[in-house]
Motif scaffolding. Sequence first.
Motif, PDB file in Angstrom:
ATOM      1  N   GLY A  45       0.809  -1.209   0.000  1.00 15.27           N
ATOM      2  CA  GLY A  45       0.000   0.000   0.000  1.00 15.27           C
ATOM      3  C   GLY A  45       0.844   1.261   0.000  1.00 15.27           C
ATOM      4  N   ALA A  46       0.257   2.364  -0.401  1.00 15.28           N
ATOM      5  CA  ALA A  46       0.930   3.665  -0.411  1.00 15.28           C
ATOM      6  C   ALA A  46       0.116   4.640   0.431  1.00 15.28           C
ATOM      7  CB  ALA A  46       1.080   4.183  -1.838  1.00 15.28           C
ATOM      8  N   SER A  47       0.798   5.364   1.290  1.00 13.75           N
ATOM      9  CA  SER A  47       0.121   6.339   2.144  1.00 13.75           C
ATOM     10  C   SER A  47       0.819   7.683   2.022  1.00 13.75           C
ATOM     11  CB  SER A  47       0.129   5.879   3.609  1.00 13.75           C
ATOM     12  OG  SER A  47       1.455   5.662   4.052  1.00 13.75           O
ATOM     13  N   SER A  48       0.055   8.750   2.128  1.00 15.41           N
ATOM     14  CA  SER A  48       0.613  10.088   1.957  1.00 15.41           C
ATOM     15  C   SER A  48       1.531  10.443   3.119  1.00 15.41           C
ATOM     16  CB  SER A  48      -0.512  11.122   1.845  1.00 15.41           C
ATOM     17  OG  SER A  48      -1.304  11.107   3.017  1.00 15.41           O
ATOM     18  N   ARG A  49       2.570  11.203   2.835  1.00 18.90           N
ATOM     19  CA  ARG A  49       3.521  11.622   3.850  1.00 18.90           C
ATOM     20  C   ARG A  49       2.858  12.632   4.783  1.00 18.90           C
ATOM     21  NH1 ARG A  49       6.498  15.999   4.540  1.00 18.90           N
ATOM     22  NH2 ARG A  49       5.888  16.833   2.512  1.00 18.90           N
ATOM     23  N   PRO A  50       3.044  12.468   6.095  1.00 22.27           N
ATOM     24  CA  PRO A  50       2.466  13.458   7.016  1.00 22.27           C
ATOM     25  C   PRO A  50       3.035  14.846   6.753  1.00 22.27           C
ATOM     26  CG  PRO A  50       3.211  11.505   8.206  1.00 22.27           C
ATOM     27  CD  PRO A  50       3.732  11.383   6.815  1.00 22.27           C
ATOM     28  N   GLY A  51       2.242  15.846   7.010  1.00 25.62           N
ATOM     29  CA  GLY A  51       2.704  17.216   6.839  1.00 25.62           C
ATOM     30  C   GLY A  51       3.619  17.647   7.972  1.00 25.62           C
ATOM     31  N   THR A  52       4.116  18.841   7.890  1.00 26.17           N
ATOM     32  CA  THR A  52       4.970  19.402   8.933  1.00 26.17           C
ATOM     33  C   THR A  52       4.254  20.561   9.604  1.00 26.17           C
ATOM     34  OG1 THR A  52       6.073  20.857   7.344  1.00 26.17           O
ATOM     35  CG2 THR A  52       7.092  18.718   7.760  1.00 26.17           C
ATOM     36  N   LYS A  53       4.727  20.911  10.789  1.00 23.11           N
ATOM     37  CA  LYS A  53       4.118  21.979  11.564  1.00 23.11           C
ATOM     38  C   LYS A  53       5.208  22.881  12.125  1.00 23.11           C
ATOM     39  CE  LYS A  53       1.255  22.761  15.699  1.00 23.11           C
ATOM     40  NZ  LYS A  53       0.520  22.106  16.826  1.00 23.11           N
ATOM     41  N   TYR A  54       5.004  24.186  12.014  1.00 24.35           N
ATOM     42  CA  TYR A  54       5.971  25.132  12.580  1.00 24.35           C
ATOM     43  C   TYR A  54       5.861  25.104  14.099  1.00 24.35           C
ATOM     44  CZ  TYR A  54       8.242  29.463  13.935  1.00 24.35           C
ATOM     45  OH  TYR A  54       9.054  30.393  14.546  1.00 24.35           O
ATOM     46  N   ILE A  55       6.984  24.812  14.752  1.00 26.77           N
ATOM     47  CA  ILE A  55       7.023  24.770  16.207  1.00 26.77           C
ATOM     48  C   ILE A  55       7.722  26.000  16.763  1.00 26.77           C
ATOM     49  CG2 ILE A  55       7.836  23.498  18.226  1.00 26.77           C
ATOM     50  CD1 ILE A  55       5.564  22.151  16.687  1.00 26.77           C
ATOM     51  N   LEU A  56       8.937  26.240  16.287  1.00 25.13           N
ATOM     52  CA  LEU A  56       9.727  27.345  16.818  1.00 25.13           C
ATOM     53  C   LEU A  56      10.897  27.603  15.892  1.00 25.13           C
ATOM     54  CD1 LEU A  56      10.172  29.295  19.239  1.00 25.13           C
ATOM     55  CD2 LEU A  56      11.574  27.509  20.288  1.00 25.13           C
ATOM     56  N   GLN A  57      11.320  28.837  15.862  1.00 26.29           N
ATOM     57  CA  GLN A  57      12.505  29.198  15.091  1.00 26.29           C
ATOM     58  C   GLN A  57      13.739  28.524  15.689  1.00 26.29           C
ATOM     59  OE1 GLN A  57      12.846  33.413  14.119  1.00 26.29           O
ATOM     60  NE2 GLN A  57      15.008  33.359  14.693  1.00 26.29           N
ATOM     61  N   ALA A  58      14.675  28.111  14.833  1.00 24.94           N
ATOM     62  CA  ALA A  58      15.913  27.520  15.323  1.00 24.94           C
ATOM     63  C   ALA A  58      16.685  28.531  16.167  1.00 24.94           C
ATOM     64  CB  ALA A  58      16.776  27.053  14.158  1.00 24.94           C
ATOM     65  N   ARG A  59      17.403  28.027  17.167  1.00 21.78           N
ATOM     66  CA  ARG A  59      18.142  28.916  18.068  1.00 21.78           C
ATOM     67  C   ARG A  59      19.170  29.754  17.310  1.00 21.78           C
ATOM     68  NH1 ARG A  59      19.780  29.245  23.591  1.00 21.78           N
ATOM     69  NH2 ARG A  59      21.911  30.021  23.807  1.00 21.78           N
ATOM     70  N   ASP A  60      19.824  29.142  16.316  1.00 23.16           N
ATOM     71  CA  ASP A  60      20.833  29.862  15.543  1.00 23.16           C
ATOM     72  C   ASP A  60      20.587  29.591  14.069  1.00 23.16           C
ATOM     73  OD1 ASP A  60      23.024  31.079  14.447  1.00 23.16           O
ATOM     74  OD2 ASP A  60      24.516  29.756  15.339  1.00 23.16           O
ATOM     75  N   SER A  61      19.780  30.443  13.441  1.00 20.85           N
ATOM     76  CA  SER A  61      19.412  30.240  12.042  1.00 20.85           C
ATOM     77  C   SER A  61      20.505  30.679  11.080  1.00 20.85           C
ATOM     78  CB  SER A  61      18.119  31.009  11.725  1.00 20.85           C
ATOM     79  OG  SER A  61      17.055  30.556  12.533  1.00 20.85           O
ATOM     80  N   SER A  62      21.559  31.311  11.597  1.00 22.43           N
ATOM     81  CA  SER A  62      22.644  31.753  10.726  1.00 22.43           C
ATOM     82  C   SER A  62      23.576  30.611  10.357  1.00 22.43           C
ATOM     83  CB  SER A  62      23.441  32.874  11.406  1.00 22.43           C
ATOM     84  OG  SER A  62      24.064  32.407  12.596  1.00 22.43           O
ATOM     85  N   ASN A  63      23.435  29.457  11.016  1.00 24.45           N
ATOM     86  CA  ASN A  63      24.261  28.281  10.756  1.00 24.45           C
ATOM     87  C   ASN A  63      23.370  27.086  10.462  1.00 24.45           C
ATOM     88  OD1 ASN A  63      27.145  29.071  11.262  1.00 24.45           O
ATOM     89  ND2 ASN A  63      26.288  29.684  13.246  1.00 24.45           N
ATOM     90  N   PRO A  64      23.935  26.061   9.793  1.00 25.16           N
ATOM     91  CA  PRO A  64      23.138  24.853   9.535  1.00 25.16           C
ATOM     92  C   PRO A  64      22.636  24.215  10.834  1.00 25.16           C
ATOM     93  CG  PRO A  64      25.129  24.844   8.206  1.00 25.16           C
ATOM     94  CD  PRO A  64      25.267  25.983   9.172  1.00 25.16           C
TER      95      PRO A  64
END
Length: 245
Positions: A45-64
């Motif tokens: 069987g094939a099932s759709s991938r669950p979606g994502t949800k915004y939780i919080l901004q990363a602590r340091d978005s300037s780096n990976p």
Amino acid sequence: MSQLAFQHSFASGELAPALYARTDLAKYHVSAALLKNFFVDYRGGASSRPGTKYILQARDSSNPVRLIRFAASSTVQYVLEFGELYMRPLYNGSPILETAVALTAATSANPAVFTKAGHGYVNGDWVYASSFAGGTWGTQMNGKYFIVTGVAGNDFSLTDLFGASINSTGFGTWSAGSFQRLYTIASPYSAADLATLKFAQNVNFMEFTHPSYVPYILTLIAADNWTILPISVGTTQVAPTGVTL
């Protein structure tokens, strides 16, 4: 004229374009030309991938940043946010919070100044605001995340997650409020090395390896108590004393 076709299995996954016309292959009839955002079950069987949800901004978005799943049990699932020399766990759609610190004073000023003896915060800490009351303090602060700045003794100020100072001149008279720091621990890993980090979990332990670092072990003790320490290689047995021949 198109014809309706029933397909009961996608067990062979996606076909390469070179096989689009190979109707003579048995796997052709249990495959798809494109399966985008679908997972194929081993039973076909094939099932759709669950979606994502915004939780919080990363602590340091300037780096990976790298997110790693940590399954403490079948019902307790964490997401570990690894960034530049830090790790913070998230559980049930929110970050782990430390014990609340009740304020003793807050000023109506720009920037607002908050007071609590022995608060223990340092510049750069992230905090969650709750229990604010008086004037419009509750609607302006409760349920939001802030970054600590301007620590001076028992006083400190805040910015929002984009670096703007909190201006409370129009909030009215403050009467109550508390903060909870987002639980974060130091990590030995630089953000540039996170993509090549390897790991394996065993219940409440997760072992990490990387060519540029000694092996480390991450241990879950409690939701707000994690350790990450180098793995000791070799015997830990103490040499015997008082032995004669």
